[in-house]
Design a protein around this motif. Structure first.
Motif, short mmCIF file in Angstrom:
data_model
loop_
_atom_site.label_atom_id
_atom_site.label_comp_id
_atom_site.label_asym_id
_atom_site.label_seq_id
_atom_site.Cartn_x
_atom_site.Cartn_y
_atom_site.Cartn_z
N GLY A 33 0.74 -1.22 0.16
CA GLY A 33 -0.06 0.08 -0.03
C GLY A 33 0.83 1.21 0.12
O GLY A 33 0.24 2.25 -0.07
N GLY A 49 2.38 2.72 -2.44
CA GLY A 49 2.31 3.23 -3.53
C GLY A 49 3.08 2.96 -4.78
O GLY A 49 3.34 3.36 -6.08
N LYS A 50 3.97 1.73 -4.60
CA LYS A 50 4.92 1.15 -5.48
C LYS A 50 4.21 0.98 -6.95
O LYS A 50 4.65 1.33 -7.99
CB LYS A 50 5.46 0.13 -5.01
N THR A 51 3.20 0.05 -7.20
CA THR A 51 2.53 -0.24 -8.12
C THR A 51 1.75 0.99 -8.88
O THR A 51 2.12 1.05 -9.95
CB THR A 51 1.42 -1.39 -7.84
N THR A 52 1.55 2.05 -7.77
CA THR A 52 0.79 3.07 -8.54
C THR A 52 1.82 3.96 -9.33
O THR A 52 1.58 4.47 -10.55
CB THR A 52 0.29 4.00 -7.39
N GLU A 61 3.22 -7.57 -10.77
CA GLU A 61 3.14 -8.37 -9.66
C GLU A 61 2.41 -9.45 -9.64
O GLU A 61 2.29 -10.53 -9.30
CB GLU A 61 2.55 -7.56 -8.44
N GLU A 103 7.53 -6.09 -7.79
CA GLU A 103 7.75 -7.15 -6.72
C GLU A 103 7.62 -8.72 -7.30
O GLU A 103 6.83 -9.56 -7.28
CB GLU A 103 6.22 -7.19 -5.79
P1 ATP Z 1 1.40 -3.70 -2.79
O1 ATP Z 1 2.76 -4.32 -2.38
O2 ATP Z 1 0.11 -4.20 -1.94
O3 ATP Z 1 0.97 -3.87 -4.21
P2 ATP Z 1 2.08 -0.91 -3.49
O4 ATP Z 1 3.29 -0.39 -2.89
O5 ATP Z 1 2.18 -1.37 -4.74
O6 ATP Z 1 1.56 -2.01 -2.35
P3 ATP Z 1 -0.28 0.43 -4.40
O7 ATP Z 1 -0.93 -0.82 -5.18
O8 ATP Z 1 0.42 1.52 -5.42
O9 ATP Z 1 0.66 0.12 -3.29
O10 ATP Z 1 -1.38 1.34 -3.70
C1 ATP Z 1 -1.44 2.48 -3.09
C2 ATP Z 1 -2.41 2.90 -2.16
O11 ATP Z 1 -3.54 3.32 -3.30
C3 ATP Z 1 -3.14 1.80 -1.48
O12 ATP Z 1 -3.64 2.20 -0.43
C4 ATP Z 1 -4.40 1.48 -2.42
O13 ATP Z 1 -5.34 0.45 -1.75
C5 ATP Z 1 -4.73 2.35 -3.36
N1 ATP Z 1 -5.08 1.97 -4.64
C6 ATP Z 1 -4.23 1.74 -5.65
N2 ATP Z 1 -5.03 1.53 -6.63
C7 ATP Z 1 -6.40 1.83 -6.38
C8 ATP Z 1 -7.63 2.03 -7.20
N3 ATP Z 1 -7.42 1.49 -8.39
N4 ATP Z 1 -8.50 2.21 -6.69
C9 ATP Z 1 -8.41 2.72 -5.21
N5 ATP Z 1 -7.60 2.66 -4.30
C10 ATP Z 1 -6.23 2.35 -5.11
#
Ligand code: ATP
Length: 234
Positions: free
Chosen positions: A42, A44-47, A86, A158
């Motif tokens: 969560g 934000g890496k994937t975002t 991922e 990941e």
């Molecule tokens: P993970 O290891 O779980 O993949 P991450 O670091 O990649 O984590 P992200 O997937 O980027 O994290 O998510 C960052 C935040 O944004 C999280 O709180 C997630 O719930 C939220 N989020 C991401 N994509 C969406 C979406 N399409 N709609 C609503 N919330 C989102």
């Protein structure tokens, strides 16, 4: 222009409803660097990665990949990127060679000989349906497709979640090092700091959408203790 960063983000903020997934993120990834992105689930890496790929549009700030806005020309940008997500969601009904033929249609610079070489190196059987492969084997199929067009930028989100430590070290680390040695660029995300430390030239820590630390590896090692404490705090 070889001095231009491969990836450049400036003040990128991304909200999903009330949730701030990225909070004024700025970073720059020079060519030939292994850039490690670390953060808990969560963070934000994937975002962030989805912005680099042009799959998400920056709500504020700017994203540049190979000097261009990836949203303006996603196909042009994606053709130069190898990407392993991922989820690594593969069509289970296909056999590996079928999936390789399917994937090559997306990449003008696909190298058939190299794809076949990787299939052997990764010890992937030709006759088995993907649904019957182990998680580690499927990760290697994903990696094969990410590599076979010899991308200038390799993006791994990941990638090691499904891999046992041996495969991680023998395959993932070797692949990442080879790419960097050839002057190509890697963006690698993980929730494991030690894993990122082992392969990265530059480490960037994300916490709740914010960059809390970003520096060359040696600087990270110096401030390791205080960081670990901060990073592990709830
Ligand atoms: P993970 O290891 O779980 O993949 P991450 O670091 O990649 O984590 P992200 O997937 O980027 O994290 O998510 C960052 C935040 O944004 C999280 O709180 C997630 O719930 C939220 N989020 C991401 N994509 C969406 C979406 N399409 N709609 C609503 N919330 C989102």
């Amino acid at each position: 222009d070889s001095s231009e960063p491969v990836i450049g983000l400036r003040d990128v903020t991304r909200r999903f409803g009330a949730k701030v997934a990225l909070d004024r993120v700025s970073l720059s990834v020079p060519r030939g660097v292994v850039f490690g992105l670390v953060g808990a689930n969560g963070a934000g890496k994937t975002t962030l990665i989805r912005h680099v790929l042009g799959l998400l549009k920056a709500q504020t700030g700017s994203v540049r990949v190979f000097g261009a806005n990836p949203v303006a020309d996603p196909a042009g940008v994606l053709a130069r990127i190898g990407y392993l997500s991922e989820e690594n969601d593969l069509p289970g009904w296909m056999r590996v060679p079928e999936f390789v033929r399917y994937s090559r249609a997306f990449y003008p610079r696909w190298d058939d000989g190299y794809a076949e070489e990787l299939r052997h190196t990764f010890e992937l059987p030709a006759g088995t349906r993907i649904c019957n492969l182990s998680k580690g084997q499927r990760a290697r199929v994903g990696l094969l497709v990410a590599l076979a067009h010899r991308p200038e930028l390799l993006v791994l989100d990941e990638p090691s979640s499904g891999l046992d430590p041996l495969v991680r070290r023998d395959i993932l680390e070797a692949v990442i090092r080879t790419i960097a040695d050839e002057g190509r660029t890697v963006l690698f995300s993980s929730h494991l700091l030690d894993e990122v430390e082992r392969v990265s030239d530059h480490v960037c820590l994300l916490n709740q959408g914010r960059i809390v630390f970003s520096a060359p590896l040696d600087e990270l090692k110096e401030s390791h203790r205080s960081l670990t404490v901060r990073f592990d705090a709830p």
